[in-house]
Design a protein around this motif. Sequence first.
Motif, PDB file in Angstrom:
ATOM      1  N   ARG A   3      71.802 -39.937  82.223  1.00 53.45           N
ATOM      2  CA  ARG A   3      72.792 -38.902  82.065  1.00 53.45           C
ATOM      3  C   ARG A   3      72.097 -37.606  81.660  1.00 53.45           C
ATOM      4  O   ARG A   3      71.644 -37.684  80.644  1.00 53.45           O
ATOM      5  N   VAL A   4      72.212 -36.544  82.152  1.00 57.66           N
ATOM      6  CA  VAL A   4      71.478 -35.477  81.851  1.00 57.66           C
ATOM      7  C   VAL A   4      72.748 -34.292  81.799  1.00 57.66           C
ATOM      8  O   VAL A   4      73.518 -33.946  82.476  1.00 57.66           O
ATOM      9  N   GLY A   5      72.622 -33.857  80.365  1.00 64.85           N
ATOM     10  CA  GLY A   5      73.779 -32.688  80.292  1.00 64.85           C
ATOM     11  C   GLY A   5      73.096 -31.490  80.538  1.00 64.85           C
ATOM     12  O   GLY A   5      72.180 -30.928  79.734  1.00 64.85           O
ATOM     13  N   LEU A   6      73.572 -30.685  81.529  1.00 69.79           N
ATOM     14  CA  LEU A   6      72.790 -29.220  81.976  1.00 69.79           C
ATOM     15  C   LEU A   6      73.943 -28.426  81.469  1.00 69.79           C
ATOM     16  O   LEU A   6      75.025 -28.130  81.683  1.00 69.79           O
ATOM     17  N   THR A   7      73.529 -27.257  80.743  1.00 72.17           N
ATOM     18  CA  THR A   7      74.239 -26.310  80.161  1.00 72.17           C
ATOM     19  C   THR A   7      73.470 -25.081  80.124  1.00 72.17           C
ATOM     20  O   THR A   7      72.044 -24.914  80.318  1.00 72.17           O
ATOM     21  N   GLY A   8      74.189 -24.122  79.755  1.00 70.03           N
ATOM     22  CA  GLY A   8      73.632 -22.593  79.479  1.00 70.03           C
ATOM     23  C   GLY A   8      74.788 -21.608  79.341  1.00 70.03           C
ATOM     24  O   GLY A   8      75.640 -21.816  79.896  1.00 70.03           O
ATOM     25  N   GLY A   9      74.426 -20.362  78.656  1.00 70.30           N
ATOM     26  CA  GLY A   9      75.264 -19.407  78.527  1.00 70.30           C
ATOM     27  C   GLY A   9      75.477 -18.687  80.029  1.00 70.30           C
ATOM     28  O   GLY A   9      74.991 -18.976  80.855  1.00 70.30           O
ATOM     29  N   ILE A  10      76.854 -18.215  80.032  1.00 69.24           N
ATOM     30  CA  ILE A  10      77.246 -17.556  81.134  1.00 69.24           C
ATOM     31  C   ILE A  10      76.033 -16.583  81.496  1.00 69.24           C
ATOM     32  O   ILE A  10      75.695 -15.930  81.021  1.00 69.24           O
ATOM     33  N   GLY A  11      75.791 -16.426  82.889  1.00 67.11           N
ATOM     34  CA  GLY A  11      74.930 -15.620  83.389  1.00 67.11           C
ATOM     35  C   GLY A  11      73.279 -16.300  83.232  1.00 67.11           C
ATOM     36  O   GLY A  11      72.372 -15.346  83.663  1.00 67.11           O
ATOM     37  N   ALA A  12      73.108 -17.288  82.756  1.00 69.21           N
ATOM     38  CA  ALA A  12      71.776 -17.636  82.323  1.00 69.21           C
ATOM     39  C   ALA A  12      71.121 -18.125  83.764  1.00 69.21           C
ATOM     40  O   ALA A  12      69.942 -18.284  83.652  1.00 69.21           O
ATOM     41  N   GLY A  13      71.814 -18.696  84.461  1.00 62.02           N
ATOM     42  CA  GLY A  13      71.115 -19.121  85.893  1.00 62.02           C
ATOM     43  C   GLY A  13      71.153 -20.651  85.988  1.00 62.02           C
ATOM     44  O   GLY A  13      70.353 -21.353  86.660  1.00 62.02           O
ATOM     45  N   LYS A  14      72.276 -21.105  85.345  1.00 57.85           N
ATOM     46  CA  LYS A  14      72.612 -22.702  85.513  1.00 57.85           C
ATOM     47  C   LYS A  14      72.399 -23.201  86.766  1.00 57.85           C
ATOM     48  O   LYS A  14      72.049 -24.373  87.022  1.00 57.85           O
TER      49      LYS A  14
END
Length: 296
Positions: A3-14
Amino acid sequence: MIRVGLTGGIGAGKSTVAKTFIELGGHHIDADVIAREVVEPGTPGLTRLVAAFGTDILTADGALDRPALAAKAFVDDDSRRTLNSITHPLVGARTQELLDAAPDDAIVIQDIPLLVEANMAPFFHLVVMVHADTEERVRRLTELRGMPEADARARIAAQAGDEQRRAVTDVWLDNSGQPTDLAAASARLWERRLVPYEHHVRTRTAAIPDPELIAAEPSPATVNTRLTNRLWALAGANATAVDATEGAIRITARDRDAAAALAEALPPGGFAPVGEHRYASADPGRPATVEVSVGP
């Protein structure tokens, strides 16, 4: 499976990273999509929201009016807790259904915008963070999404900061360049780390450390903390202590039954058996050894 948790701030390009992983065969679970699904018209979730907050949170056609709900649910802590008590269990149950349906050899990409804020990092084999600096994110939100600048800055400020993100992140993908650069970096991560990691977990084999991956560690100072937190998440009540020093970790099991339970929990969690009560990391980018002892 990993399981890979993918995240990032809004507008980061996730979304670029998620798209690349999906194209390469990733099993994608989007938390935002699930959060909308569980409160669609006719669902128990929407019925419970209406009972808690009133019929004026509905649009004319019976769908959830999200701004109207927000106006009621975020006025105080009690209202927020009521909202969370309704939606969080539903989102969790649906997420588990999707996890249960994934193939045994899946690389599951769990797309979770607020992973850091919700303290969810220890529950993943790997946390991947997509990053862009604040000004670039503001530009994307205003120019590409049409968001007022003040709103864009307020939403960015309300999320976790870079230091908080680095502290729990295993892979840091910089998206200050072109989308093609980010997609290429994502593809390299997939082939170089995620595919081998999943294979090692599924076959219960220790990884051969990859010096290039290890050198790319985004926050060396927090590695031991991340390993400890991950092992606590796997061990739960079966452990009375988890102590880490430079990748060498000792877990004290509550008793012999707990040690046997740990022997079942550690391999699928990313630590392969390499001897009696000994385990080694299945992640080529994160060498570690784990020894389990039985407490008094």
